[in-house]
Design a protein around this motif. Structure first.
Motif, PDB file in Angstrom:
ATOM      1  N   LYS A 167       0.840  -1.204   0.000  1.00 16.19           N
ATOM      2  CA  LYS A 167       0.000   0.000   0.000  1.00 16.19           C
ATOM      3  C   LYS A 167       0.873   1.252   0.000  1.00 16.19           C
ATOM      4  N   ARG A 168       1.824   1.270   0.922  1.00 11.17           N
ATOM      5  CA  ARG A 168       2.730   2.398   1.055  1.00 11.17           C
ATOM      6  C   ARG A 168       3.466   2.647  -0.257  1.00 11.17           C
ATOM      7  N   PHE A 169       3.929   1.549  -0.879  1.00 15.25           N
ATOM      8  CA  PHE A 169       4.693   1.668  -2.122  1.00 15.25           C
ATOM      9  C   PHE A 169       3.835   2.276  -3.231  1.00 15.25           C
ATOM     10  N   VAL A 170       2.624   1.743  -3.394  1.00 12.88           N
ATOM     11  CA  VAL A 170       1.745   2.260  -4.456  1.00 12.88           C
ATOM     12  C   VAL A 170       1.470   3.743  -4.226  1.00 12.88           C
ATOM     13  N   GLN A 171       1.222   4.102  -2.963  1.00  8.84           N
ATOM     14  CA  GLN A 171       0.958   5.516  -2.671  1.00  8.84           C
ATOM     15  C   GLN A 171       2.165   6.386  -3.005  1.00  8.84           C
ATOM     16  N   SER A 172       3.342   5.964  -2.521  1.00  9.43           N
ATOM     17  CA  SER A 172       4.549   6.763  -2.758  1.00  9.43           C
ATOM     18  C   SER A 172       4.762   7.003  -4.240  1.00  9.43           C
ATOM     19  N   VAL A 173       4.606   5.942  -5.025  1.00  2.68           N
ATOM     20  CA  VAL A 173       4.834   6.082  -6.458  1.00  2.68           C
ATOM     21  C   VAL A 173       3.801   7.025  -7.068  1.00  2.68           C
ATOM     22  N   SER A 174       2.537   6.875  -6.656  1.00  2.00           N
ATOM     23  CA  SER A 174       1.497   7.645  -7.333  1.00  2.00           C
ATOM     24  C   SER A 174       1.552   9.126  -6.960  1.00  2.00           C
ATOM     25  N   TYR A 175       2.127   9.473  -5.804  1.00  2.00           N
ATOM     26  CA  TYR A 175       2.236  10.894  -5.448  1.00  2.00           C
ATOM     27  C   TYR A 175       3.348  11.600  -6.220  1.00  2.00           C
ATOM     28  N   LEU A 176       4.326  10.835  -6.663  1.00  4.06           N
ATOM     29  CA  LEU A 176       5.550  11.427  -7.189  1.00  4.06           C
ATOM     30  C   LEU A 176       5.342  12.502  -8.270  1.00  4.06           C
ATOM     31  N   PRO A 177       4.498  12.257  -9.280  1.00  4.76           N
ATOM     32  CA  PRO A 177       4.400  13.255 -10.357  1.00  4.76           C
ATOM     33  C   PRO A 177       3.934  14.627  -9.874  1.00  4.76           C
ATOM     34  N   HIS A 178       3.224  14.651  -8.748  1.00  5.49           N
ATOM     35  CA  HIS A 178       2.742  15.927  -8.225  1.00  5.49           C
ATOM     36  C   HIS A 178       3.882  16.887  -7.906  1.00  5.49           C
ATOM     37  N   PHE A 179       5.053  16.330  -7.604  1.00  4.60           N
ATOM     38  CA  PHE A 179       6.151  17.176  -7.139  1.00  4.60           C
ATOM     39  C   PHE A 179       7.104  17.609  -8.252  1.00  4.60           C
ATOM     40  N   MET A 186      -4.071  13.645 -15.846  1.00  5.68           N
ATOM     41  CA  MET A 186      -4.436  12.517 -15.010  1.00  5.68           C
ATOM     42  C   MET A 186      -3.183  11.885 -14.411  1.00  5.68           C
ATOM     43  N   TRP A 187      -2.178  11.691 -15.260  1.00  5.04           N
ATOM     44  CA  TRP A 187      -0.912  11.110 -14.798  1.00  5.04           C
ATOM     45  C   TRP A 187      -0.373  11.916 -13.619  1.00  5.04           C
ATOM     46  N   GLN A 188      -0.481  13.228 -13.747  1.00  2.00           N
ATOM     47  CA  GLN A 188       0.144  14.091 -12.757  1.00  2.00           C
ATOM     48  C   GLN A 188      -0.665  14.214 -11.472  1.00  2.00           C
ATOM     49  N   THR A 189      -2.003  14.174 -11.556  1.00  3.14           N
ATOM     50  CA  THR A 189      -2.802  14.547 -10.391  1.00  3.14           C
ATOM     51  C   THR A 189      -3.504  13.393  -9.691  1.00  3.14           C
ATOM     52  N   VAL A 190      -3.668  12.257 -10.363  1.00  2.00           N
ATOM     53  CA  VAL A 190      -4.569  11.255  -9.790  1.00  2.00           C
ATOM     54  C   VAL A 190      -4.055  10.713  -8.455  1.00  2.00           C
ATOM     55  N   GLY A 191      -2.761  10.454  -8.358  1.00  5.24           N
ATOM     56  CA  GLY A 191      -2.227   9.894  -7.122  1.00  5.24           C
ATOM     57  C   GLY A 191      -2.353  10.859  -5.956  1.00  5.24           C
ATOM     58  N   TRP A 192      -1.980  12.093  -6.217  1.00  6.20           N
ATOM     59  CA  TRP A 192      -2.064  13.123  -5.185  1.00  6.20           C
ATOM     60  C   TRP A 192      -3.505  13.289  -4.720  1.00  6.20           C
ATOM     61  N   GLY A 193      -4.433  13.206  -5.683  1.00  6.15           N
ATOM     62  CA  GLY A 193      -5.850  13.360  -5.358  1.00  6.15           C
ATOM     63  C   GLY A 193      -6.376  12.302  -4.413  1.00  6.15           C
ATOM     64  N   THR A 194      -5.694  11.136  -4.357  1.00  4.73           N
ATOM     65  CA  THR A 194      -6.211  10.067  -3.500  1.00  4.73           C
ATOM     66  C   THR A 194      -5.984  10.347  -2.013  1.00  4.73           C
ATOM     67  N   ILE A 195      -4.998  11.192  -1.685  1.00  3.80           N
ATOM     68  CA  ILE A 195      -4.635  11.386  -0.267  1.00  3.80           C
ATOM     69  C   ILE A 195      -5.850  11.713   0.581  1.00  3.80           C
ATOM     70  N   ILE A 196      -6.593  12.716   0.123  1.00  7.41           N
ATOM     71  CA  ILE A 196      -7.707  13.197   0.925  1.00  7.41           C
ATOM     72  C   ILE A 196      -8.784  12.118   1.059  1.00  7.41           C
ATOM     73  N   TYR A 197      -9.018  11.382  -0.051  1.00  6.02           N
ATOM     74  CA  TYR A 197     -10.041  10.336   0.018  1.00  6.02           C
ATOM     75  C   TYR A 197      -9.596   9.198   0.933  1.00  6.02           C
ATOM     76  N   LEU A 198      -8.306   8.842   0.862  1.00 10.02           N
ATOM     77  CA  LEU A 198      -7.818   7.775   1.735  1.00 10.02           C
ATOM     78  C   LEU A 198      -7.970   8.178   3.198  1.00 10.02           C
ATOM     79  N   ALA A 199      -7.736   9.472   3.458  1.00  9.43           N
ATOM     80  CA  ALA A 199      -7.916   9.950   4.827  1.00  9.43           C
ATOM     81  C   ALA A 199      -9.378   9.853   5.217  1.00  9.43           C
ATOM     82  N   ALA A 200     -10.254  10.247   4.310  1.00 10.07           N
ATOM     83  CA  ALA A 200     -11.688  10.199   4.611  1.00 10.07           C
ATOM     84  C   ALA A 200     -12.137   8.754   4.829  1.00 10.07           C
TER      85      ALA A 200
END
Lengths: 291, 330
Positions: B137-149, B199-213
């Protein structure tokens, strides 16, 4: 019967899920790997369309070529300087204002918050900003990048939320002991806020490191550009009309160089990424809940 | 003497600009006059001076600077223009066919972005949430956030390299026996490229808030649903989705607010005269009009129009969601 059916369904779902998420990971990482492979490949192999995930005709020649360009190093240093100065100023401004806004008893607090939040939804726009910066005489100086971005309202709200969550008793005790507000902020509040301060520093530093448009807009001299504008000019040079009919060799050399410059621009971000990882989720959630 | 007090007292009917944001309205401190407040908190107020100056100079002055949309502006002259010309510049762009072209492009690109980039983080968050192993889980999240930065310049560079004639996409096309396509030069491809890279750039970052919710949803609700015989799909439908609805609505409002400001930087980096017919949006058009061709007043008029529409959009989205689902930003 029912349980068996459910577990089978679940198993299928898990397999499908694993495939989808593997796909997401691959698609996300693929461009990075491709760029690294290109940056280390021979230009003829790239031109022949052979370079994919592994470098073909492994060479450091392109890195040496980019590193031998003095403009690249001047621009890289500029990026470092701009990032450090801008982050420092932004941190002071944001911390001060966030601390003020976190004091619920303060008269006029709603108004002070409103002033900041309104700018999230309505902004002056490109042209008035451009005219303002020009007439303030900030063009071709670091201040054109630093000053207009000195407070990010999002970061401000994250910090405000953090300060609001701190126990009031410590500050009250210090105030009774006769400490001034400045003293309380510097000696009591800030030492207890290292986590949020680190988060904010990273947020600001990354955004200043990545920024390019302000420099592109307000700077006209090569030796003032940050590395992002250097990269932008490389990219634009290969995509404007002239390159369509340009000599193929020139284009591949440019491709090589672009890849190397991209790698070198991204590396510092990758270096701080593990730290970013640790803090940013918390920061975003704070901002989301309270913002 | 007590302007803020009256604002606090009427949170729902007042001007939304003022009533927006105070979460702590309930515990009111005792009434205090400005004189008392200043004497007591002058040190706090002093800390606000520099940031306030920043907001006034770099945020509110440019807003006022928009008057040049109604005034003749001379480079080198007053920031606020020379003489009133009424609605001349407004009429000018309303009668300009290129404006309506870029207006349409903006709406189409903005609409496609909303359509594709708003729901995908929800889906991805649900999928990640179903993962069992913590490390995976951690790995998938880390990878998907990367393009945001990444810097937008790097993103644009990656897009161009991926789609270049010798890039991976064209390698695939060639392997399948097709002719390579010069993607960046063809107007017909621009929107696809824009939306998919977004989509490539934003989708992973967008999940943070939903995962928290998702973590805030009470496990007992799932248990109750299971006892009632709900399948996993029905659990998702009746427990998970309602649980993240407030978050989704909030983000939808924010997205609608930025609808008109479609990624100016990215379009500017990715487009070229060949792709203008589909790629040119309001913000890039006014950039070329204002900064490149020096028609400051004309560009300011367009910019003002864009900003007003943006504000109107976010306010109406907010109103609608407050009336219908009871969630709102303010």
């Amino acid at each position: 019967m029912v349980t068996v059916d459910r577990t089978r369904g679940q198993r299928v779902f898990r397999a499908v899920n694993a495939v989808i998420l593997t796909g997401v990971v691959v698609v996300t990482l693929y461009p990075f790997i491709n760029i690294v492979a290109r940056s280390l490949s021979d230009e003829f192999a790239i031109r022949a369309g052979k370079v994919n995930l592994v470098p073909v005709g492994f060479t450091f020649r392109t890195y040496e070529f980019v590193a031998s360009d003095p403009t690249f190093w001047i621009n890289y240093r500029n990026t470092v300087v701009y990032t450090v100065v801008a982050t420092a100023i932004a941190m002071v401004m944001t911390t001060c204002y966030a601390y003020v806004l976190s004091k619920k008893h303060l008269k006029g607090r709603t108004f002070l918050i409103g002033i900041a939040v309104f700018t999230m939804f309505f902004s002056g726009g490109l042209v008035p900003n451009y005219i303002l910066i020009s007439s303030l005489g900030l063009k071709d100086s670091i201040w054109a990048i630093v000053l207009p971005n000195a407070v990010s309202v999002f970061n401000l709200l994250v910090m405000k939320a953090f300060f609001e969550g701190m126990p009031a008793e410590l500050e009250e005790a210090a105030a009774i002991d006769g400490m001034s507000t400045y003293g309380i902020l510097l000696r009591i509040v800030l030492p207890l806020s290292k986590a949020v301060l680190a988060t904010m520093v990273l947020f600001y530093a990354v955004s200043f490191w990545n920024s390019w448009f302000a420099a592109f807009l307000y700077m006209s001299q090569n030796d003032l550009f940050p590395v992002t504008v250097y990269l932008r000019n490389l990219i634009a040079g290969a995509t404007t009309g002239t390159s369509v009919g340009a000599d193929a060799t020139d284009m591949t050399v440019a491709t090589n160089i672009k890849s190397v410059t991209m790698v070198l621009t991204v590396i510092p971000i990758l270096v701080v990424y593990p730290f970013l990882q640790r803090y940013f989720v918390k920061g975003v959630m704070l901002g989301a809940v309270k913002g | 003497m007590s302007t803020t007090r009256t604002i606090d007292a009427s949170p729902d009917t007042g001007d939304p600009r003022r009533a927006r944001s105070d979460p702590a309205r309930k515990q009111r401190p005792p009434r205090r006059t400005w004189r008392q407040a200043l004497r007591r908190d002058w040190q706090l107020y002093s800390l606000a001076i520099l940031p306030l100056l920043f907001f006034v100079i770099f945020r509110y002055l440019p807003m006022l600077g928009n008057v040049i949309a109604f005034r003749k502006f001379q480079p080198g002259g007053s920031v606020f223009g020379e003489e009133w010309v009424g609605l001349r510049y407004i009429k000018m762009f309303l009668n300009d066919p290129s404006f309506w072209q870029v207006f349409t492009n903006t709406v189409v690109i903005g609409g496609l972005t909303l359509l594709f980039c708003f729901p995908t983080p929800i889906v991805l968050a649900l999928l990640i949430n179903e993962l069992r192993g913590r490390k995976v889980k951690r790995f998938v999240q880390s990878v998907s956030y990367l393009p945001h930065f990444l810097s937008m310049v790097v993103v644009a560079g990656l897009v161009m390299e991926m789609l270049s004639v010798d890039g991976p996409v064209n390698q695939l096309l060639r392997a399948a026996g097709n002719e390579p396509i010069a993607f960046m030069q063809e107007a017909g491809w621009f929107r696809t490229i824009y939306v998919s890279s977004e989509m490539w750039q934003t989708v992973g970052w967008g999940t943070i808030i939903y995962l928290a919710a998702l973590t805030t949803i009470d496990d007992q609700l799932y248990e109750a649903a299971r006892i009632d015989g709900a399948s996993r799909w029905r659990q998702v439908w009746h427990v998970t989705l309602p649980g993240i609805r407030p978050t989704a609505v909030t983000l939808l409002i924010l997205n609608i607010g930025t609808f008109m400001a479609v990624g100016f930087e990215k379009v500017l980096l990715l487009y070229n005269p060949l792709t203008y017919p589909t790629a040119d949006v309001i913000s890039t058009y006014l950039y070329r009009m204002g900064i490149v061709s020096n028609s400051f007043s004309y560009a300011a008029a367009i910019g003002l129009f864009e900003a007003v529409i943006g504000l109107a959009l976010v306010m109406s989205a907010n109103l609608i969601s407050r009336r219908t689902v009871g969630t709102s930003l303010w």
